[in-house]
Design a protein around this motif. Structure first.
Motif, PDB file in Angstrom:
ATOM      1  N   PRO A   1     -24.446  12.503  83.193  1.00 47.13           N
ATOM      2  CA  PRO A   1     -25.696  12.658  82.309  1.00 47.13           C
ATOM      3  C   PRO A   1     -25.608  12.039  81.090  1.00 47.13           C
ATOM      4  O   PRO A   1     -26.797  11.600  80.425  1.00 47.13           O
ATOM      5  CB  PRO A   1     -25.667  14.242  82.131  1.00 47.13           C
TER       6      PRO A   1
ATOM      7  N   GLY B   1     -27.674  17.323  85.212  1.00 46.53           N
ATOM      8  CA  GLY B   1     -28.329  16.253  86.150  1.00 46.53           C
ATOM      9  C   GLY B   1     -29.592  16.405  86.522  1.00 46.53           C
ATOM     10  O   GLY B   1     -30.434  15.539  86.669  1.00 46.53           O
TER      11      GLY B   1
ATOM     12  N   THR C   1     -26.367  13.577  91.120  1.00 48.35           N
ATOM     13  CA  THR C   1     -25.138  14.424  90.209  1.00 48.35           C
ATOM     14  C   THR C   1     -24.785  15.611  91.088  1.00 48.35           C
ATOM     15  O   THR C   1     -23.479  15.771  91.377  1.00 48.35           O
ATOM     16  CB  THR C   1     -25.612  14.626  88.979  1.00 48.35           C
TER      17      THR C   1
END
Length: 462
Positions: free
Chosen positions: A57, A410, A214
């Motif tokens: 992120p 994410g 993610t």
């Protein structure tokens, strides 16, 4: 080739890259990435792909060069960290460090643990510098060669890469092909890469943007590794930190590191499980050419230096096909390809000319990052020995919390942790069936790009 190096744009690009790295913040982020990578390589039950996903992120808030350089530092830092547990405890931190165990752990048991750690550090440094300089020499040649690839050629190249992964991944060809197919299927829901239409969401708004990268990485590697460690705890061996003695330099080990660097660099250019392949091949080569092959398996310095240099060189060399061809050769490179897309960097043969400050700046960061790895590896040997001995019962709650938090950030919502847990359970089931999740991740990331090139090829005939 000489004309390529005589091109004034090459030198202006290098100067632009050197100007781009003149930032203290950038070097602090690279240092943090290398340190975290080394830590991740040491900690049991938590691999570098999961750590990459946790830091993923940050690409939304950092500058492109800073974000990619930090994530890259985590990657090659983890290669060294995996050697620490192999040497001190006889437990490979990751697959690339298995060959390191063959000679490193006997040396540690023989009272030469610090010497073995120092040798592994210097070998990793040698491999990283060798491959980084090789990328500088390779860039003009590979860039111009890649220009001859049209959409059809790139699609064929990616298809061949996936097939090569299937042929070399653990678990067998059929299982790997099934994983590749599953990865391609998971890449379908969401927005079509060419037409921009929504497809196969089945009415779930959580799939409107497709499967979140993610969450997939954290689930497959973070939660998956964690559950595997909880269900089948590894049997640890204790290393006596008191037996550490000052390191020794050996010319034969240095020559083995050079040979391993060349082997790893060549292997890292293709997606064939480069680090594992190169490290085992280097160990076999050193044993074959050694005048004392009977020492191998009981603590041969050449057998330690060669594999360590080869797996780090393979890790650095894998940046060349990623940046210049848009082709990830392992799950970490697949995650970096997603990060490059997010920050607006388009991998391809024109990258050194279209974004010279980013490309050459990253090369400089890779070179200096290996210098930082050398300093940290030599200075923190005792710290790694203590950290590796932490009981797993204290680590797994923290790992679980970090995975769920990273997936939430994410995906920007609760769909992230839900997907993360689902993929974690799927990872355990796949591993129980003898399947490796690596081909799945590679296919998932390559899927949209492969589809785009195939459609462009088909449209060119209409």
């Amino acid at each position: 080739m000489d004309a390529a190096f005589a091109d004034p744009s090459l030198f202006s690009g290098v100067l632009a890259g050197m100007a781009a790295v003149a930032s203290l913040k950038l070097w602090l982020l690279v240092l943090a990435g290398v340190f975290l990578g080394m830590t991740v390589g040491v900690l049991p039950g938590f691999g570098p792909p999961a750590a990459m996903a946790l830091l993923f992120p940050l690409v939304y808030v950092l500058e492109p060069l800073s974000a990619i350089s930090m994530l890259s530092g985590l990657f090659y830092g983890a290669k060294y960290g995996g050697a620490v547990t192999s040497i001190l405890m006889g437990i490979p931190g990751e697959a690339d460090a298995v060959a390191t165990l063959f000679e490193g752990h006997p040396l540690a048991l023989g009272g030469k643990a610090r010497q073995a750690l120092a040798t592994a550090t210097f070998a990793s440094f040698t491999g990283g510098i060798f491959a980084s300089l090789g990328m500088v020499l390779l860039a003009p040649v590979l860039s111009r060669a890649a220009l001859f690839f049209g959409p059809a050629g790139r699609a064929a190249f990616m298809g061949g890469a996936l097939l090569l992964v299937a042929l070399t991944s653990p678990g067998g060809v059929r299982r790997s092909l099934c994983m590749i197919f599953l990865g391609l299927v998971l890449a379908i829901p969401g927005m079509a890469p060419v037409y921009g239409t929504s497809r196969l969401t089945f009415g779930f708004w959580q799939l409107s943007e497709g499967v979140e990268l993610t969450s997939l990485l954290l689930g497959m590697f973070g939660i998956g590794d964690l559950l595997a460690a909880l269900l089948s705890p590894p049997e640890k061996k204790n290393a006596d930190a008191a037996c550490l003695v000052p390191p020794l330099n050996r010319l034969s080990a240095f020559m083995a590191a050079l040979r391993g660097s060349l082997l790893g660099f060549l292997t890292g250019l293709v997606p064939c499980g480069a680090g594992v392949t190169a490290s085992f091949a280097s160990h076999a080569l050193e044993k074959r050419i050694s005048h004392h092959p009977e020492q191998f398996g009981r603590g041969a310095w050449e057998g330690l230096a060669g594999p360590e240099a080869s797996n780090n060189a393979a890790a650095m060399a894998s940046f060349a096909p990623l940046l210049l061809l848009g082709l990830p050769t392992n799950p970490i490179m697949a995650a970096l390809l997603g990060a490059l897309t997010i920050v607006g960097v388009v991998p391809g043969p024109a990258l050194p000319e279209s974004q010279p400050d980013f490309y050459w700046g990253l090369i400089v960061c890779l070179l200096m990052g290996n210098v930082l790895l050398l300093a940290l590896g030599l200075g923190l040997a005792g710290f790694w020995a203590r950290l590796a001995c932490l009981p797993f019962r204290l680590l797994w709650p923290v790992i679980l919390l970090l995975c769920l938090t990273g997936s939430y950030v994410g995906a920007d919502g609760m769909s992230g942790p839900v997907q993360c847990l689902i993929f974690g359970l799927l990872s355990v089931l796949l591993r129980r069936c003898g399947c490796s999740p690596a081909p799945l991740v590679l296919a998932f990331v390559l899927g949209p790009r492969l589809e785009t090139h195939l459609l462009q090829t088909l449209l060119s005939f209409w």
